[in-house]
Write an enzyme that holds these catalytic residues in place. Structure first.
Site, mmCIF file in Angstrom:
data_model
loop_
_atom_site.group_PDB
_atom_site.id
_atom_site.type_symbol
_atom_site.label_atom_id
_atom_site.label_comp_id
_atom_site.label_asym_id
_atom_site.label_seq_id
_atom_site.Cartn_x
_atom_site.Cartn_y
_atom_site.Cartn_z
ATOM 1 N N GLU A 1 8.791 1.401 11.394
ATOM 2 C CA GLU A 1 9.893 2.366 11.236
ATOM 3 C C GLU A 1 9.227 3.729 11.224
ATOM 4 O O GLU A 1 8.537 4.081 10.272
ATOM 5 C CB GLU A 1 10.662 2.071 9.948
ATOM 6 C CG GLU A 1 12.048 2.673 9.944
ATOM 7 C CD GLU A 1 12.080 4.015 9.266
ATOM 8 O OE1 GLU A 1 11.976 5.035 9.989
ATOM 9 O OE2 GLU A 1 12.179 4.054 8.037
ATOM 10 N N LYS B 1 0.859 -1.187 0.000
ATOM 11 C CA LYS B 1 0.000 0.000 0.000
ATOM 12 C C LYS B 1 0.892 1.233 0.000
ATOM 13 O O LYS B 1 1.421 1.627 1.029
ATOM 14 C CB LYS B 1 -0.904 -0.001 1.241
ATOM 15 C CG LYS B 1 -2.236 0.620 1.002
ATOM 16 C CD LYS B 1 -2.509 2.061 1.206
ATOM 17 C CE LYS B 1 -2.004 3.036 2.130
ATOM 18 N NZ LYS B 1 -1.938 4.373 1.518
ATOM 19 N N GLU C 1 8.563 16.121 15.605
ATOM 20 C CA GLU C 1 9.018 15.891 14.235
ATOM 21 C C GLU C 1 8.296 16.853 13.298
ATOM 22 O O GLU C 1 7.069 16.873 13.248
ATOM 23 C CB GLU C 1 8.732 14.448 13.810
ATOM 24 C CG GLU C 1 9.175 14.177 12.387
ATOM 25 C CD GLU C 1 8.993 12.729 11.961
ATOM 26 O OE1 GLU C 1 7.862 12.243 11.958
ATOM 27 O OE2 GLU C 1 10.012 12.096 11.614
ATOM 28 N N CYS D 1 12.925 10.590 7.596
ATOM 29 C CA CYS D 1 12.692 10.198 8.984
ATOM 30 C C CYS D 1 13.939 10.386 9.832
ATOM 31 O O CYS D 1 13.851 10.691 11.008
ATOM 32 C CB CYS D 1 12.160 8.775 9.070
ATOM 33 S SG CYS D 1 13.004 7.640 7.996
HETATM 34 P P1 NAI Z 1 1.172 8.464 7.810
HETATM 35 O O1 NAI Z 1 2.069 7.766 8.761
HETATM 36 O O2 NAI Z 1 -0.250 8.614 8.215
HETATM 37 O O3 NAI Z 1 1.233 7.705 6.399
HETATM 38 C C1 NAI Z 1 2.139 6.664 6.091
HETATM 39 C C2 NAI Z 1 1.404 5.543 5.386
HETATM 40 O O4 NAI Z 1 0.413 5.003 6.263
HETATM 41 C C3 NAI Z 1 0.639 5.984 4.133
HETATM 42 O O5 NAI Z 1 0.677 4.959 3.166
HETATM 43 C C4 NAI Z 1 -0.763 6.163 4.654
HETATM 44 O O6 NAI Z 1 -1.723 6.050 3.656
HETATM 45 C C5 NAI Z 1 -0.857 5.015 5.639
HETATM 46 N N1 NAI Z 1 -1.891 5.178 6.673
HETATM 47 C C6 NAI Z 1 -2.412 6.312 7.179
HETATM 48 N N2 NAI Z 1 -3.342 6.047 8.112
HETATM 49 C C7 NAI Z 1 -3.416 4.702 8.213
HETATM 50 C C8 NAI Z 1 -4.175 3.812 9.018
HETATM 51 N N3 NAI Z 1 -5.051 4.251 9.905
HETATM 52 N N4 NAI Z 1 -3.963 2.484 8.873
HETATM 53 C C9 NAI Z 1 -3.067 2.013 7.994
HETATM 54 N N5 NAI Z 1 -2.314 2.821 7.201
HETATM 55 C C10 NAI Z 1 -2.495 4.142 7.311
HETATM 56 O O7 NAI Z 1 1.809 9.881 7.486
HETATM 57 P P2 NAI Z 1 1.117 11.207 6.880
HETATM 58 O O8 NAI Z 1 -0.219 11.418 7.515
HETATM 59 O O9 NAI Z 1 1.188 11.145 5.413
HETATM 60 O O10 NAI Z 1 2.138 12.330 7.386
HETATM 61 C C11 NAI Z 1 1.956 12.954 8.636
HETATM 62 C C12 NAI Z 1 3.267 13.086 9.373
HETATM 63 O O11 NAI Z 1 3.815 11.810 9.608
HETATM 64 C C13 NAI Z 1 4.374 13.815 8.640
HETATM 65 O O12 NAI Z 1 4.261 15.192 8.769
HETATM 66 C C14 NAI Z 1 5.600 13.276 9.326
HETATM 67 O O13 NAI Z 1 5.843 13.970 10.526
HETATM 68 C C15 NAI Z 1 5.225 11.861 9.634
HETATM 69 N N6 NAI Z 1 5.777 10.922 8.655
HETATM 70 C C16 NAI Z 1 6.884 10.214 8.979
HETATM 71 C C17 NAI Z 1 7.445 9.357 8.067
HETATM 72 C C18 NAI Z 1 8.664 8.586 8.376
HETATM 73 O O14 NAI Z 1 9.271 8.026 7.482
HETATM 74 N N7 NAI Z 1 9.054 8.491 9.595
HETATM 75 C C19 NAI Z 1 6.896 9.211 6.723
HETATM 76 C C20 NAI Z 1 5.695 9.959 6.496
HETATM 77 C C21 NAI Z 1 5.185 10.784 7.438
#
Ligand code: NAI
Ligand code: MG
Length: 490
Positions: free
Chosen positions: A258, A183, A392, A292
């Site tokens: 992660e 996904k 973050e 990250c």
């Molecule tokens: P997110 O963590 O919500 O999204 C990452 C993945 O998880 C995407 O594929 C998303 O569609 C999926 N996802 C979202 N909600 C889900 C759920 N309830 N169940 C299963 N999968 C789900 O990140 P988002 O909302 O795009 O970004 C928000 C903040 O998260 C960013 O501002 C940043 O601070 C952090 N982030 C950190 C990352 C990292 O690599 N550590 C990567 C992306 C975001």
């Protein structure tokens, strides 16, 4: 690549059992080019029924020929083939990544894509090197272990390194003989769809790799909670990571997470200042800081602070966000309007907390003026207990802090919820290794920043999650051990 050709190139459909299909509900979502705010193409949004179909296809492929009985060497060959196809299509994939994510084409072409090729080659080699052991037990028995795949893997990846992070999950999962439902993030799904087509061309049997696109709370949540998924490999925010973990409780899914970071980048008094300045700069500005492991908390020793900051600010002011498709560009557009708002909000938080804005801090107009560009931003005089230092941001906003002695900087570095990475700049090898041991982080860089390799494990501690991607360590999460007893008494 003209954006008008994307919809010809890539079906905005779900890839299930090696077939392209629409979502059962017919739902679609748009994906944008963050450099222009314009729509690139439309994606199908997988609902629970589609995710169920993908999991079924993955289960079927896992349990049956040819995948279930395929020689490890042949699995390895398929991964080698995939690496070759990614290399063949490198230019197209790099363009898609940049159009979809806003990162400079320079990074897609020379960093992300070559790393993906490396990762598939690296794990191709592992397919034949995963094996059990014989164990000298008491009694007349032969005791040995089999190292088996865990089954159907749900891989949920974010938007910052879309295809690269997908390869971090696919490589070890496939090498070990699992099947996968991937996904991608809703903001950046195009390269995952392009890869799906390449897995078919490489000859992976139908159902071994499936790609379901859609929003996290719809598609991601359906995958994370699906009882037919044996393991979830997740990269993303800490909050979402927790909900993914909760969703797996009832069916006792294996989960690796992660998550985010607020990584300390520590410059000691005796550091080579020129190199340390470059390291601080790359640590926060590489990948627009949407990394990250970004070095977002810069600790500089008081004795060198002023000279250091002057050099850093001078360099920062020369970094101008520009069209990501221009090969000369080194800072692109933030991934979405939402992410840009978040970054600009933290600039305001920094100011209101009394930190000094030393560079950047505002939106920048590039091209049609609708892209999500922000000037590279440096704050000085930040307090470790402020929101700017604790939370973050996931953008190119640097928080600079000063310190006077080693004990103080170790304490301050570790006094944060996250623990993904850390870096130390010094010429003193004893201090470097001592700090490497004492910093609570999954990775420590000494006199470098943002170094990665397919063979080197990566992951976090504390709120940065658990489990390791890459290296042989990643394989642990994609395999399980079966123990076999054979009675040798005659
Ligand atoms: P997110 O963590 O919500 O999204 C990452 C993945 O998880 C995407 O594929 C998303 O569609 C999926 N996802 C979202 N909600 C889900 C759920 N309830 N169940 C299963 N999968 C789900 O990140 P988002 O909302 O795009 O970004 C928000 C903040 O998260 C960013 O501002 C940043 O601070 C952090 N982030 C950190 C990352 C990292 O690599 N550590 C990567 C992306 C975001
Ligand atoms: Mg996009």
């Amino acid at each position: 690549m003209p954006t008008s050709t994307i919809s010809d190139l890539l079906p905005g459909k779900l890839f299930i059992g090696a077939d392209w299909r629409d979502a059962a509900s017919g739902e679609t979502i748009d994906t944008l080019n963050p450099a222009t705010g314009e729509r690139l193409t439309t994606l199908a949004e997988a609902g629970p029924a589609d995710v169920g179909a993908a999991v079924d296809a993955a289960r079927q492929a896992f349990e049956s020929k040819p995948w279930a009985t395929m020689a490890a060497a042949d699995r390895g060959r398929l991964l080698t083939k995939l690496a070759g196809l990614v290399e063949r299509d490198l230019e197209k994939l790099a363009c898609l990544e940049t159009l979809d994510n806003g990162k400079p084409i320079f990074e897609s072409r020379y960093v992300d894509l070559p790393a993906i090729v490396d990762i598939f080659h690296y794990y191709a080699g592992w397919a034949t090197k995963l094996h059990g052991e014989t164990i000298p037990v008491r009694g007349p028995y032969l005791n040995y272990t089999l190292r088996e795949p865990v089954g159907v893997v749900g891989a949920i990846v974010p938007w910052n390194f879309p295809l690269l992070l997908a390869s971090w999950k696919l490589g070890p999962a496939l090498a070990a003989g699992n099947t996968v439902v991937l996904k991608p993030a809703e903001q950046t799904s195009l390269t995952a769809l392009a890869l799906a087509e390449l897995t078919r061309e490489a000859g992976f049997p139908p159902g071994v790799i499936n790609v379901v696109t859609g929003r996290g709370r719809v598609t991601g949540a359906a995958l994370a909670g699906h009882p037919g998924v044996d393991k979830i490999a997740f990269t993303g925010s800490t909050e979402t990571g927790k909900s993914v973990m909760r969703a797996g409780v009832d069916t006792l899914k294996r989960v690796t997470l992660e998550l985010g970071g607020k990584s300390p980048n520590i410059v000691l008094q005796d550091a080579d200042l020129e190199n340390a300045v470059k390291g601080a700069y790359n640590g926060i500005f590489y990948g627009k800081g949407e990394v990250c492991a970004a070095g977002s908390r810069l600790f500089v020793h008081r004795k060198v602070h002023d000279a250091f900051l002057e050099k850093l600010v001078e360099r920062t002011k020369k970094l101008v966000p520009a069209d990501p498709m221009d090969p000369k560009t080194r800072l692109g557009a933030l991934v979405s309007a939402e992410q840009m708002r978040k970054v600009l909000e933290y600039v305001e938080i920094g100011k209101s907390e009394g930190a000094r804005l030393a560079a950047g801090g505002g939106r920048v107009e590039v091209g049609n003026g609708k892209g999500y560009f922000v000037a590279p931003t440096v704050f000085d005089g930040v307090k470790n207990d402020s929101r700017l230092a604790r939370e973050e941001i996931f953008g190119h906003v640097l928080a600079t802090l000063v310190f006077d002695d080693l004990e103080e900087v170790v304490r301050a570095s570790n006094d944060n919820p996250y623990g993904l990475a850390a870096a130390v700049w010094t010429r003193d090898i004893a201090k470097a290794h001592n700090l490497a041991a004492r910093l609570k982080a999954g990775t420590v860089w000494i006199n470098c920043y943002n170094a990665y390799d397919a063979a080197a494990p990566f992951g976090g501690v504390k709120a940065s999650g658990f489990g390791r991607d890459l290296g042989m360590h990643a394989l642990e999460a994609y395999t399980q051990t079966k123990d076999v007893w054979v009675n040798l008494k005659d």
